[in-house]
Enzyme design. Structure first.
Site, PDB file in Angstrom:
ATOM      1  N   THR A  27      -8.482  15.967  47.551  1.00 27.37           N
ATOM      2  CA  THR A  27      -7.029  16.468  47.270  1.00 27.37           C
ATOM      3  C   THR A  27      -6.614  16.829  45.805  1.00 27.37           C
ATOM      4  O   THR A  27      -7.384  16.554  45.033  1.00 27.37           O
ATOM      5  CB  THR A  27      -6.003  15.193  47.663  1.00 27.37           C
ATOM      6  OG1 THR A  27      -6.203  14.264  46.831  1.00 27.37           O
ATOM      7  CG2 THR A  27      -6.317  14.834  49.069  1.00 27.37           C
ATOM      8  N   GLY A  28      -5.795  17.687  45.655  1.00 29.57           N
ATOM      9  CA  GLY A  28      -5.393  18.219  44.316  1.00 29.57           C
ATOM     10  C   GLY A  28      -6.576  18.771  43.586  1.00 29.57           C
ATOM     11  O   GLY A  28      -6.740  18.490  42.594  1.00 29.57           O
TER      12      GLY A  28
ATOM     13  N   THR B 274      -7.222  22.217  42.907  1.00 26.30           N
ATOM     14  CA  THR B 274      -7.312  23.674  42.529  1.00 26.30           C
ATOM     15  C   THR B 274      -7.549  23.813  41.004  1.00 26.30           C
ATOM     16  O   THR B 274      -7.530  25.039  40.595  1.00 26.30           O
ATOM     17  CB  THR B 274      -5.711  24.273  42.970  1.00 26.30           C
ATOM     18  OG1 THR B 274      -4.695  23.320  42.385  1.00 26.30           O
ATOM     19  CG2 THR B 274      -5.452  24.291  44.488  1.00 26.30           C
TER      20      THR B 274
ATOM     21  N   GLY C  18      -8.784  21.654  37.115  1.00 24.95           N
ATOM     22  CA  GLY C  18      -9.561  20.632  36.263  1.00 24.95           C
ATOM     23  C   GLY C  18     -10.802  19.821  37.125  1.00 24.95           C
ATOM     24  O   GLY C  18     -11.590  20.307  37.811  1.00 24.95           O
ATOM     25  N   ILE C  19     -10.702  18.500  37.176  1.00 23.14           N
ATOM     26  CA  ILE C  19     -11.785  17.562  37.680  1.00 23.14           C
ATOM     27  C   ILE C  19     -11.936  17.727  39.153  1.00 23.14           C
ATOM     28  O   ILE C  19     -12.703  17.832  39.501  1.00 23.14           O
ATOM     29  CB  ILE C  19     -11.234  16.074  37.369  1.00 23.14           C
ATOM     30  CG1 ILE C  19     -11.279  15.886  36.121  1.00 23.14           C
ATOM     31  CG2 ILE C  19     -12.085  15.048  38.237  1.00 23.14           C
ATOM     32  CD1 ILE C  19     -10.673  14.400  35.830  1.00 23.14           C
ATOM     33  N   GLY C  20     -10.539  18.003  39.786  1.00 23.20           N
ATOM     34  CA  GLY C  20     -10.793  18.262  41.453  1.00 23.20           C
ATOM     35  C   GLY C  20     -11.626  19.362  41.539  1.00 23.20           C
ATOM     36  O   GLY C  20     -12.443  19.495  42.696  1.00 23.20           O
TER      37      GLY C  20
ATOM     38  N   SER D  59      -7.794   5.713  36.094  1.00 25.53           N
ATOM     39  CA  SER D  59      -7.694   6.329  34.637  1.00 25.53           C
ATOM     40  C   SER D  59      -8.053   5.155  33.480  1.00 25.53           C
ATOM     41  O   SER D  59      -7.556   3.997  33.969  1.00 25.53           O
ATOM     42  CB  SER D  59      -6.375   6.852  34.348  1.00 25.53           C
ATOM     43  OG  SER D  59      -6.340   7.173  32.989  1.00 25.53           O
TER      44      SER D  59
ATOM     45  N   TYR E 136       2.736   5.919  33.933  1.00 22.93           N
ATOM     46  CA  TYR E 136       1.478   6.516  34.352  1.00 22.93           C
ATOM     47  C   TYR E 136       0.449   5.252  34.188  1.00 22.93           C
ATOM     48  O   TYR E 136      -0.377   5.087  35.180  1.00 22.93           O
ATOM     49  CB  TYR E 136       0.834   7.729  33.590  1.00 22.93           C
ATOM     50  CG  TYR E 136      -0.528   8.190  33.732  1.00 22.93           C
ATOM     51  CD1 TYR E 136      -0.437   9.158  34.895  1.00 22.93           C
ATOM     52  CD2 TYR E 136      -1.693   7.847  33.099  1.00 22.93           C
ATOM     53  CE1 TYR E 136      -1.785   9.547  35.314  1.00 22.93           C
ATOM     54  CE2 TYR E 136      -2.827   8.276  33.477  1.00 22.93           C
ATOM     55  CZ  TYR E 136      -2.769   9.190  34.606  1.00 22.93           C
ATOM     56  OH  TYR E 136      -4.013   9.729  34.802  1.00 22.93           O
TER      57      TYR E 136
END
Length: 252
Positions: free
Chosen positions: A14-15, A17, A19-21, A139, A152
């Protein structure tokens, strides 16, 4: 690196599009997985699809919306019938110090990092099989104090306990749940905290690098390699763990 470590596996990130994903989706596809990715906008999904190349299916979805999650899992059920690797990667947060924290910030941060993650995994359960690997986006901020980043950090601390509790709920199913916790990583999301000025962005990266024992921030593909380990059968006896990919930042 050994190729085809995810041969014939069905993976959802998921997510994914940027960076890490996105880096993880590229690596998973290169390692033989049939990869599904989600993102909020069609434009971003199209760009990601072009970068990943073959072996990827893009689904427009906002992980905070239950109806969107239902659509994602119904499509995977119809097309693939199962999920072998689930990387609940969608997440984010904003900077506000105590005294300026707003209800909106709390709702948005916990909505994305905790609530959406909970329902992503719960709705995936009917498609997970014995041997499936669930990776939760954590994180290094979850175990350290960070100025103006408390909401966060707290949301990521919640993710850590979800993994500990869920492996008890899933005992006997053969489904593993682990947390992958990066430190600062050179991604568009991190750079956004410094604004649009490249000099400010580099200054932030340089400062963060001084906080990391390895002397630099990480790269997205380095986190993707840790996700590959957790998603593959190489980690078949790793369960309920938190893997820090942070250059040692969380250890000092």
């Amino acid at each position: 690196m050994i190729s085809d470590r995810l041969d014939d596996k069905i993976a959802l990130i998921t997510g994914a599009t940027s960076g890490i994903g996105l880096a993880t989706a590229k690596l998973f596809a290169a390692q033989g997985a049939r990869v599904y990715i989600t993102g909020r906008t069609l434009h971003a999904l199209k760009t990601a699809q072009d970068e990943i190349g073959g072996n990827v299916t893009c689904i427009q979805a906002d992980s905070t919306l239950i109806a969107d999650l239902d659509h994602v899992f119904e499509r995977i059920k119809t097309e693939a019938g199962r999920i072998d690797v689930l990387y609940a990667n969608a997440g984010g947060g904003t900077l506000l110090p105590l005294g300026q924290i707003t209800e909106q910030q709390v709702d948005d941060t916990f909505g994305l990092n905790v609530k959406a993650l909970i329902f992503t995994v719960q709705k995936a359960l009917p498609l997970l099989v014995s041997g499936s690997s669930v990776i939760l986006a954590g994180s290094s901020a979850s175990i350290a104090g960070t100025a103006a980043f408390s909401v966060y950090a707290a949301s990521k601390a919640a993710v850590r306990n979800l993994a500990r509790s869920w492996i008890l709920d899933l005992k006997g199913t053969g489904i593993r749940v682990n947390v992958l916790s990066p430190g600062p990583v050179h991604t568009p999301a991190l750079l956004a905290y410094a604004g649009d000025d490249p000099a400010h962005q580099q200054g932030m990266l340089d400062h963060l690098g001084t906080l990391v024992p390895m002397g630099r921030v990480g790269e997205a593909d380095e986190i993707a390699k840790a996700a590959l380990f957790l998603g593959s059968d190489d980690s078949s006896f790793v369960n309920g763990a938190e893997i820090f990919a942070d250059g040692g930042m969380a250890q000092v």
